[in-house]
Design a protein around this motif. Structure first.
Motif, PDB file in Angstrom:
ATOM      1  N   ARG A  19      41.449 -69.699  34.112  1.00  0.00           N
ATOM      2  CA  ARG A  19      41.978 -68.484  33.279  1.00  0.00           C
ATOM      3  C   ARG A  19      40.634 -67.670  32.812  1.00  0.00           C
ATOM      4  O   ARG A  19      39.437 -68.012  32.969  1.00  0.00           O
ATOM      5  CB  ARG A  19      42.374 -69.301  32.267  1.00  0.00           C
ATOM      6  CG  ARG A  19      43.848 -70.025  32.449  1.00  0.00           C
ATOM      7  CD  ARG A  19      44.503 -70.449  31.383  1.00  0.00           C
ATOM      8  NE  ARG A  19      45.708 -71.329  31.422  1.00  0.00           N
ATOM      9  CZ  ARG A  19      46.822 -70.657  31.585  1.00  0.00           C
ATOM     10  NH1 ARG A  19      46.853 -69.396  31.563  1.00  0.00           N
ATOM     11  NH2 ARG A  19      47.676 -71.376  32.112  1.00  0.00           N
ATOM     12  N   SER A  20      40.990 -66.476  32.368  1.00  0.00           N
ATOM     13  CA  SER A  20      40.241 -65.492  31.968  1.00  0.00           C
ATOM     14  C   SER A  20      39.492 -65.859  30.757  1.00  0.00           C
ATOM     15  O   SER A  20      38.383 -65.476  30.443  1.00  0.00           O
ATOM     16  CB  SER A  20      40.868 -64.276  31.923  1.00  0.00           C
ATOM     17  OG  SER A  20      41.785 -64.294  31.084  1.00  0.00           O
ATOM     18  N   ASN A  34      44.726 -74.172  37.145  1.00  0.00           N
ATOM     19  CA  ASN A  34      44.415 -72.967  36.609  1.00  0.00           C
ATOM     20  C   ASN A  34      43.079 -72.496  36.437  1.00  0.00           C
ATOM     21  O   ASN A  34      42.387 -73.291  35.577  1.00  0.00           O
ATOM     22  CB  ASN A  34      45.413 -72.281  35.620  1.00  0.00           C
ATOM     23  CG  ASN A  34      46.890 -72.309  36.071  1.00  0.00           C
ATOM     24  OD1 ASN A  34      46.994 -72.154  37.129  1.00  0.00           O
ATOM     25  ND2 ASN A  34      47.826 -72.769  35.120  1.00  0.00           N
ATOM     26  N   THR A  78      44.624 -71.369  26.588  1.00  0.00           N
ATOM     27  CA  THR A  78      46.090 -71.544  27.712  1.00  0.00           C
ATOM     28  C   THR A  78      46.938 -70.434  27.656  1.00  0.00           C
ATOM     29  O   THR A  78      47.716 -70.257  28.712  1.00  0.00           O
ATOM     30  CB  THR A  78      46.844 -72.628  27.330  1.00  0.00           C
ATOM     31  OG1 THR A  78      47.371 -72.531  25.742  1.00  0.00           O
ATOM     32  CG2 THR A  78      46.223 -73.896  27.428  1.00  0.00           C
ATOM     33  N   SER A 121      45.688 -67.259  27.719  1.00  0.00           N
ATOM     34  CA  SER A 121      45.172 -66.148  28.767  1.00  0.00           C
ATOM     35  C   SER A 121      45.595 -66.035  30.236  1.00  0.00           C
ATOM     36  O   SER A 121      45.957 -66.946  30.641  1.00  0.00           O
ATOM     37  CB  SER A 121      43.509 -66.239  28.666  1.00  0.00           C
ATOM     38  OG  SER A 121      43.259 -67.674  29.403  1.00  0.00           O
ATOM     39  N   SER A 122      45.187 -65.140  30.836  1.00  0.00           N
ATOM     40  CA  SER A 122      45.768 -65.014  32.177  1.00  0.00           C
ATOM     41  C   SER A 122      45.164 -65.881  33.329  1.00  0.00           C
ATOM     42  O   SER A 122      43.966 -66.164  32.824  1.00  0.00           O
ATOM     43  CB  SER A 122      45.505 -63.450  32.510  1.00  0.00           C
ATOM     44  OG  SER A 122      44.016 -63.072  32.652  1.00  0.00           O
ATOM     45  N   VAL A 123      45.919 -65.988  34.474  1.00  0.00           N
ATOM     46  CA  VAL A 123      45.225 -67.074  35.525  1.00  0.00           C
ATOM     47  C   VAL A 123      44.543 -66.094  36.402  1.00  0.00           C
ATOM     48  O   VAL A 123      45.135 -65.207  37.065  1.00  0.00           O
ATOM     49  CB  VAL A 123      46.676 -67.809  35.797  1.00  0.00           C
ATOM     50  CG1 VAL A 123      45.979 -68.466  37.071  1.00  0.00           C
ATOM     51  CG2 VAL A 123      47.023 -68.674  34.972  1.00  0.00           C
ATOM     52  N   GLY A 172      35.403 -67.685  34.832  1.00  0.00           N
ATOM     53  CA  GLY A 172      36.488 -68.073  34.555  1.00  0.00           C
ATOM     54  C   GLY A 172      36.426 -69.475  33.668  1.00  0.00           C
ATOM     55  O   GLY A 172      35.283 -69.933  33.412  1.00  0.00           O
TER      56      GLY A 172
END
Length: 459
Positions: A13-14, A11, A18, A20-22, A51
């Motif tokens: 992420r933003s 992933n 862990t 936070s959004s993917v 990211g």
């Protein structure tokens, strides 16, 4: 920081946490460049997105020679320098393969038409080949494509149960060697071959222009795999220089040439002529302890090692900047005078052995080897997994050198030989500037062979 993705999916992420959004997902062996590290997370730029990926799932990359890439934009400009203002050379289309030499700030240094060129790095998806693995084809016929895309052109097809060597994976595709080039097959139609170990000498599946499978030319120094060299008919070494040359070459390697010509579906006359002109039929130098004939190229050693060690390189090697193949000189220490070294195998090897002490792999990539004088950086094209493997094979027996010459021929080169279009063949092998000269030499040797062996299949 440069790294390759270790798990099958990772992933992006933003934020470096862990929860936070993917933003997107990376696949195994995809390459990312870390712009910063925050509490174990890598800040990366993926396409137009910034990211974060966890550093525990990234393997640092120190060897850019294992990188390959595919263009991810409809059109990508190739330039002479790492700048949008540099001279435009050509355009690559989406899915085109890119051979990466170095990664700069926003740019990739690539090999383009045997020269160094540059493309903007955001528009190339990179993948990393660690060691690779053997696999089996499960489909009845599996398309091999020029790029990891269902819309890419088809190189050919592999039959069910063909063994292949997977060099890396990228977004559902596997990168393989195919007729000396990089090709791509869908992961959905292959499975790992557990019966073959990772260090096996498994032959890579090869397919000709009519999609009939053939056996790969032996590439290892194994006496049990050596083929006979002496032909059934020995020619008298008489007549003009071309006739003497083709007779000598035939008498040395005729039996091997017959088999290679059958595999490549090309006439023996054309092959003998090319071998005479492009290699002289000699792979080892008797006056240099029977060592393999080589030519060390200073400008290539700069490309593979010198530019990262400029001060040390400039103390020992130099060449002309305007015509890089000229002005090659060296010196062992700064207290000795500069001296040329091309033309004598003893001095070529002296320079090569010195360069090996600085960086062995780079030195091997920078030499042309054996009878066909194929550069070390072409090892993948002729079916070797490393330049060391190519060097060891070429050093062991003339068979591997001549086999390498045939593997170096592209499908278009082979078609030119079948058509006896020697000028255009020479244009691809020797370059456009020398095609008329070398094409005429090949034609004269071909005609000399047909006079000596009029009943031989030269079609």
């Amino acid at each position: 920081m440069l790294g390759a993705v270790v798990p099958q999916r990772l992933n992006v992420r933003s934020m470096p946490m862990t929860t936070s959004s993917v933003l997107c997902r990376l696949t195994e062996n995809e390459v990312v460049r870390g712009e910063a590290e925050i509490n174990g997370w890598w800040q990366v730029r993926y396409r137009d997105t910034i990211g974060f990926v966890h550093g525990a799932y990234i393997k640092p990359i120190n060897d850019v020679s294992r990188l390959s890439g595919a263009v991810n934009t409809p059109r990508l400009n190739v330039r002479t320098g790492p700048s949008p203002n540099a001279t435009y050379l050509a355009t690559l289309t989406k899915g085109a393969s890119v051979k990466t030499l170095a990664i700069l700030d926003g740019w990739l240094e690539i090999e383009f038409n045997h020269q160094t060129a540059y493309v903007a790095s955001p528009y190339v998806d990179l993948t990393y080949s660690s060691s690779g693995y053997p696999a089996l084809v499960t489909a009845n016929l599996l398309n091999v494509r020029a790029a990891p895309s269902r819309t890419a052109s088809i190189f050919g097809q592999l039959a069910q149960n063909n063994r292949i060597w997977v060099e890396g994976t990228l977004q559902g595709w596997s990168q393989i060697r195919f007729n000396g080039n990089r090709g791509y097959v869908s992961n959905a139609y292959i499975v790992p071959d557990d019966t073959v170990g990772p260090e096996s000498d498994m032959p890579v599946a090869m397919v000709d222009h009519e999609n009939d499978t053939i056996d790969a030319i032996p590439k290892r120094s194994d006496d049990n795999s050596l083929l006979p060299l002496t032909p059934p008919v020995i020619l008298p070494v008489t007549g003009n220089s071309e006739q003497r040359a083709v007779a000598t070459t035939w008498n040395r390697f005729g039996a091997l040439l017959i088999q290679l010509c059958e595999q490549k579906q090309v006439g023996t006359g054309a092959s003998v002529a090319v071998l005479c002109v492009e290699s002289g039929g000699k792979g080892f130098e008797q006056n240099n302890s029977d060592k393999m004939i080589i030519r060390f190229e200073n400008h290539k050693f700069w490309q593979y090692w010198g530019r990262h060690n400029a001060a040390q390189f400039n103390q020992h090697f130099r060449y002309r900047s305007d015509k890089v193949w000229l002005g090659h000189e060296w010196r062992k220490s700064v207290n000795t005078p500069w001296q040329p070294f091309h033309g004598r195998q003893t001095t070529e090897w002296e320079v090569f052995e010195f360069a090996r002490l600085l960086n062995e792999e780079a030195a091997m990539l920078s030499i042309s080897m054996g009878a066909p004088q194929i550069m070390g950086f072409n090892h993948e094209r002729i079916g070797y997994r490393s330049v060391t493997e190519m060097f060891d094979a070429f050093s062991s027996h003339i068979q591997y050198q001549i086999g390498g010459l045939f593997e170096f021929f592209s499908p278009q080169m082979l078609q030119y030989l079948r058509d006896h279009d020697f000028v255009n063949f020479a244009g691809m092998y020797n370059g456009a500037g020398q095609k008329a000269v070398y094409g005429e030499k090949i034609r004269k040797h071909y005609e000399a062979f047909t006079k000596l062996m009029p009943n031989t299949d030269n079609k």
